[in-house]
Design a protein around this motif. Structure first.
Motif, PDB file in Angstrom:
ATOM      1  N   ILE A   6      40.822  49.536   0.320  1.00  0.00           N
ATOM      2  CA  ILE A   6      41.181  50.865  -0.166  1.00  0.00           C
ATOM      3  C   ILE A   6      42.451  50.810  -1.003  1.00  0.00           C
ATOM      4  CG2 ILE A   6      41.873  53.187   0.552  1.00  0.00           C
ATOM      5  CD1 ILE A   6      39.869  52.861   2.886  1.00  0.00           C
ATOM      6  N   ASN A   7      43.440  50.055  -0.537  1.00  0.00           N
ATOM      7  CA  ASN A   7      44.653  49.808  -1.327  1.00  0.00           C
ATOM      8  C   ASN A   7      45.244  48.475  -0.861  1.00  0.00           C
ATOM      9  OD1 ASN A   7      46.355  50.287   0.948  1.00  0.00           O
ATOM     10  ND2 ASN A   7      46.521  52.454   0.449  1.00  0.00           N
ATOM     11  N   GLN A   8      46.435  48.173  -1.299  1.00  0.00           N
ATOM     12  CA  GLN A   8      47.049  46.882  -0.996  1.00  0.00           C
ATOM     13  C   GLN A   8      47.116  46.595   0.501  1.00  0.00           C
ATOM     14  OE1 GLN A   8      51.041  46.576  -2.464  1.00  0.00           O
ATOM     15  NE2 GLN A   8      51.372  44.535  -1.630  1.00  0.00           N
ATOM     16  N   HIS A   9      47.351  47.616   1.318  1.00  0.00           N
ATOM     17  CA  HIS A   9      47.541  47.416   2.756  1.00  0.00           C
ATOM     18  C   HIS A   9      46.362  47.858   3.619  1.00  0.00           C
ATOM     19  CE1 HIS A   9      51.656  46.311   2.073  1.00  0.00           C
ATOM     20  NE2 HIS A   9      51.920  47.465   1.484  1.00  0.00           N
ATOM     21  N   LEU A  10      45.426  48.607   3.054  1.00  0.00           N
ATOM     22  CA  LEU A  10      44.388  49.263   3.851  1.00  0.00           C
ATOM     23  C   LEU A  10      42.993  48.800   3.459  1.00  0.00           C
ATOM     24  CD1 LEU A  10      43.590  51.469   5.927  1.00  0.00           C
ATOM     25  CD2 LEU A  10      43.723  53.119   4.039  1.00  0.00           C
ATOM     26  N   ALA A  11      42.208  48.420   4.466  1.00  0.00           N
ATOM     27  CA  ALA A  11      40.817  48.025   4.243  1.00  0.00           C
ATOM     28  C   ALA A  11      39.966  48.493   5.423  1.00  0.00           C
ATOM     29  CB  ALA A  11      40.704  46.513   4.074  1.00  0.00           C
ATOM     30  N   LEU A  12      38.686  48.675   5.161  1.00  0.00           N
ATOM     31  CA  LEU A  12      37.695  48.955   6.200  1.00  0.00           C
ATOM     32  C   LEU A  12      36.721  47.786   6.220  1.00  0.00           C
ATOM     33  CD1 LEU A  12      36.806  52.691   5.447  1.00  0.00           C
ATOM     34  CD2 LEU A  12      38.602  51.789   6.926  1.00  0.00           C
ATOM     35  N   ARG A  13      36.372  47.337   7.434  1.00  0.00           N
ATOM     36  CA  ARG A  13      35.420  46.244   7.585  1.00  0.00           C
ATOM     37  C   ARG A  13      34.434  46.597   8.682  1.00  0.00           C
ATOM     38  NH1 ARG A  13      35.748  42.593  11.141  1.00  0.00           N
ATOM     39  NH2 ARG A  13      38.008  42.411  11.322  1.00  0.00           N
ATOM     40  N   LEU A  14      33.161  46.320   8.431  1.00  0.00           N
ATOM     41  CA  LEU A  14      32.177  46.561   9.479  1.00  0.00           C
ATOM     42  C   LEU A  14      32.604  45.820  10.744  1.00  0.00           C
ATOM     43  CD1 LEU A  14      28.803  46.312   7.533  1.00  0.00           C
ATOM     44  CD2 LEU A  14      29.707  48.325   8.720  1.00  0.00           C
ATOM     45  N   VAL A  15      32.514  46.492  11.866  1.00  0.00           N
ATOM     46  CA  VAL A  15      32.941  45.906  13.138  1.00  0.00           C
ATOM     47  C   VAL A  15      32.039  44.721  13.467  1.00  0.00           C
ATOM     48  CG1 VAL A  15      31.524  47.405  14.627  1.00  0.00           C
ATOM     49  CG2 VAL A  15      33.686  46.483  15.484  1.00  0.00           C
ATOM     50  N   ASP A  16      32.630  43.711  14.086  1.00  0.00           N
ATOM     51  CA  ASP A  16      31.904  42.502  14.446  1.00  0.00           C
ATOM     52  C   ASP A  16      32.302  42.083  15.863  1.00  0.00           C
ATOM     53  OD1 ASP A  16      31.711  39.214  14.202  1.00  0.00           O
ATOM     54  OD2 ASP A  16      30.149  40.305  13.107  1.00  0.00           O
ATOM     55  N   LYS A  74      47.530  46.236   6.844  1.00  0.00           N
ATOM     56  CA  LYS A  74      48.285  44.988   6.699  1.00  0.00           C
ATOM     57  C   LYS A  74      47.595  43.867   7.477  1.00  0.00           C
ATOM     58  CE  LYS A  74      52.530  47.522   5.881  1.00  0.00           C
ATOM     59  NZ  LYS A  74      53.900  47.813   6.301  1.00  0.00           N
ATOM     60  N   GLU A  75      46.258  43.856   7.360  1.00  0.00           N
ATOM     61  CA  GLU A  75      45.364  42.836   7.922  1.00  0.00           C
ATOM     62  C   GLU A  75      45.247  42.856   9.443  1.00  0.00           C
ATOM     63  OE1 GLU A  75      46.200  39.019   6.179  1.00  0.00           O
ATOM     64  OE2 GLU A  75      46.207  39.861   4.144  1.00  0.00           O
ATOM     65  N   LYS A  76      45.763  43.901  10.106  1.00  0.00           N
ATOM     66  CA  LYS A  76      45.623  44.028  11.558  1.00  0.00           C
ATOM     67  C   LYS A  76      44.741  45.233  11.879  1.00  0.00           C
ATOM     68  CE  LYS A  76      50.006  41.984  12.890  1.00  0.00           C
ATOM     69  NZ  LYS A  76      51.256  42.162  13.612  1.00  0.00           N
ATOM     70  N   ILE A  77      43.936  45.112  12.923  1.00  0.00           N
ATOM     71  CA  ILE A  77      43.103  46.229  13.360  1.00  0.00           C
ATOM     72  C   ILE A  77      44.000  47.315  13.947  1.00  0.00           C
ATOM     73  CG2 ILE A  77      41.311  46.999  14.961  1.00  0.00           C
ATOM     74  CD1 ILE A  77      40.108  44.182  14.779  1.00  0.00           C
ATOM     75  N   VAL A  78      43.879  48.529  13.407  1.00  0.00           N
ATOM     76  CA  VAL A  78      44.708  49.642  13.891  1.00  0.00           C
ATOM     77  C   VAL A  78      43.881  50.844  14.333  1.00  0.00           C
ATOM     78  CG1 VAL A  78      46.734  48.965  12.543  1.00  0.00           C
ATOM     79  CG2 VAL A  78      45.061  50.548  11.537  1.00  0.00           C
ATOM     80  N   GLY A  79      42.559  50.762  14.191  1.00  0.00           N
ATOM     81  CA  GLY A  79      41.728  51.881  14.590  1.00  0.00           C
ATOM     82  C   GLY A  79      40.276  51.667  14.218  1.00  0.00           C
ATOM     83  N   VAL A  80      39.503  52.726  14.389  1.00  0.00           N
ATOM     84  CA  VAL A  80      38.070  52.700  14.114  1.00  0.00           C
ATOM     85  C   VAL A  80      37.691  53.978  13.384  1.00  0.00           C
ATOM     86  CG1 VAL A  80      35.771  52.766  15.196  1.00  0.00           C
ATOM     87  CG2 VAL A  80      37.534  51.271  16.128  1.00  0.00           C
ATOM     88  N   ILE A  81      36.783  53.847  12.424  1.00  0.00           N
ATOM     89  CA  ILE A  81      36.191  55.005  11.758  1.00  0.00           C
ATOM     90  C   ILE A  81      34.712  54.707  11.606  1.00  0.00           C
ATOM     91  CG2 ILE A  81      36.711  54.172   9.421  1.00  0.00           C
ATOM     92  CD1 ILE A  81      37.182  57.203   8.697  1.00  0.00           C
ATOM     93  N   SER A  82      33.893  55.730  11.731  1.00  0.00           N
ATOM     94  CA  SER A  82      32.455  55.465  11.671  1.00  0.00           C
ATOM     95  C   SER A  82      31.670  56.681  11.212  1.00  0.00           C
ATOM     96  CB  SER A  82      31.947  55.030  13.047  1.00  0.00           C
ATOM     97  OG  SER A  82      32.078  56.080  13.972  1.00  0.00           O
ATOM     98  N   TYR A  83      30.463  56.381  10.768  1.00  0.00           N
ATOM     99  CA  TYR A  83      29.427  57.404  10.729  1.00  0.00           C
ATOM    100  C   TYR A  83      28.839  57.315  12.132  1.00  0.00           C
ATOM    101  CZ  TYR A  83      29.739  56.893   5.621  1.00  0.00           C
ATOM    102  OH  TYR A  83      30.172  56.831   4.320  1.00  0.00           O
ATOM    103  N   ASN A  84      29.252  58.230  13.008  1.00  0.00           N
ATOM    104  CA  ASN A  84      28.760  58.189  14.389  1.00  0.00           C
ATOM    105  C   ASN A  84      27.247  58.291  14.424  1.00  0.00           C
ATOM    106  OD1 ASN A  84      31.329  57.977  15.408  1.00  0.00           O
ATOM    107  ND2 ASN A  84      31.539  60.161  15.801  1.00  0.00           N
TER     108      ASN A  84
END
Length: 186
Positions: A6-16, A74-84
């Motif tokens: 999303i920006n330099q510090h923020l990304a979303l990745r499918l949970v694994d 900043k490459e650390k998991i800080v939460g979860v977002i989903s299409y529930n």
């Protein structure tokens, strides 16, 4: 879409499944904070419980019924977002989220929710995105309000939260409304 920067510090990745230990640690660290608003904490007491959640999320993805992402700050998991859930018949995506208390106030959830809203309309061909939040959860409600969602009503006693019911504020955004908002933002 496995990862979206999303920006330099923020990304979303499918949970694994590899996220299980980190996600459980984050959940455990934020347990008291999250328990104010989320009903599933008593069922998440071990890493195995988080693995089961991830397994269920991956099955929902495979069945095209949902998509769950870890939020990376900043490459650390800080939460979860989903299409529930995703209602393909009526073209509705239901978004849910939670974020570590330690990183709130950085625009992380607003940017993540904006991305999932836009993705629902532009890639999944949804007509509607819906977000429900406990009426008293002002931080959670601020996200759809900031993004211009419409407060459509209050669902009374919508969720059992350990020892009491909470009402939910229901927010909706339609594709045509989002398209208009996007044009104004450009």
């Amino acid at each position: 879409m496995d990862v979206h920067q999303i920006n330099q510090h923020l990304a979303l990745r499918l949970v694994d499944l590899d996220d299980a230990e980190g996600l459980f640690t984050l959940t455990n660290t934020n347990r008291d904070y999250l328990k104010q608003w989320l009903p599933w904490l008593n069922g998440t007491k071990r890493v195995e419980d988080t693995r089961a959640f991830i397994h269920k999320a991956k099955l929902a993805y495979d069945d095209q019924k949902g998509m769950t992402f870890v939020i990376l700050w900043k490459e650390k998991i800080v939460g979860v977002i989903s299409y529930n859930s995703i209602d393909w018949t009526n073209k509705i995506a239901y978004i849910g989220y939670w974020l570590s208390a330690a990183v709130q106030g950085n625009g992380i959830m607003t940017k993540s929710t904006k991305f999932l809203t836009d993705y629902a309309f532009s890639h999944l061909n949804m007509n509607r995105v819906e977000i429900a939040a406990a009426v008293e959860n002002k931080k959670s409600r601020a996200i759809p309000e900031r993004l211009g969602f419409q407060l459509e009503g209050i669902r009374r006693e919508a969720e059992w939260l350990y020892d009491h019911y909470v009402d939910h504020a229901i927010y909706g955004m339609l594709k045509r409304e989002w398209d208009t908002k996007k044009k104004k933002m450009e």
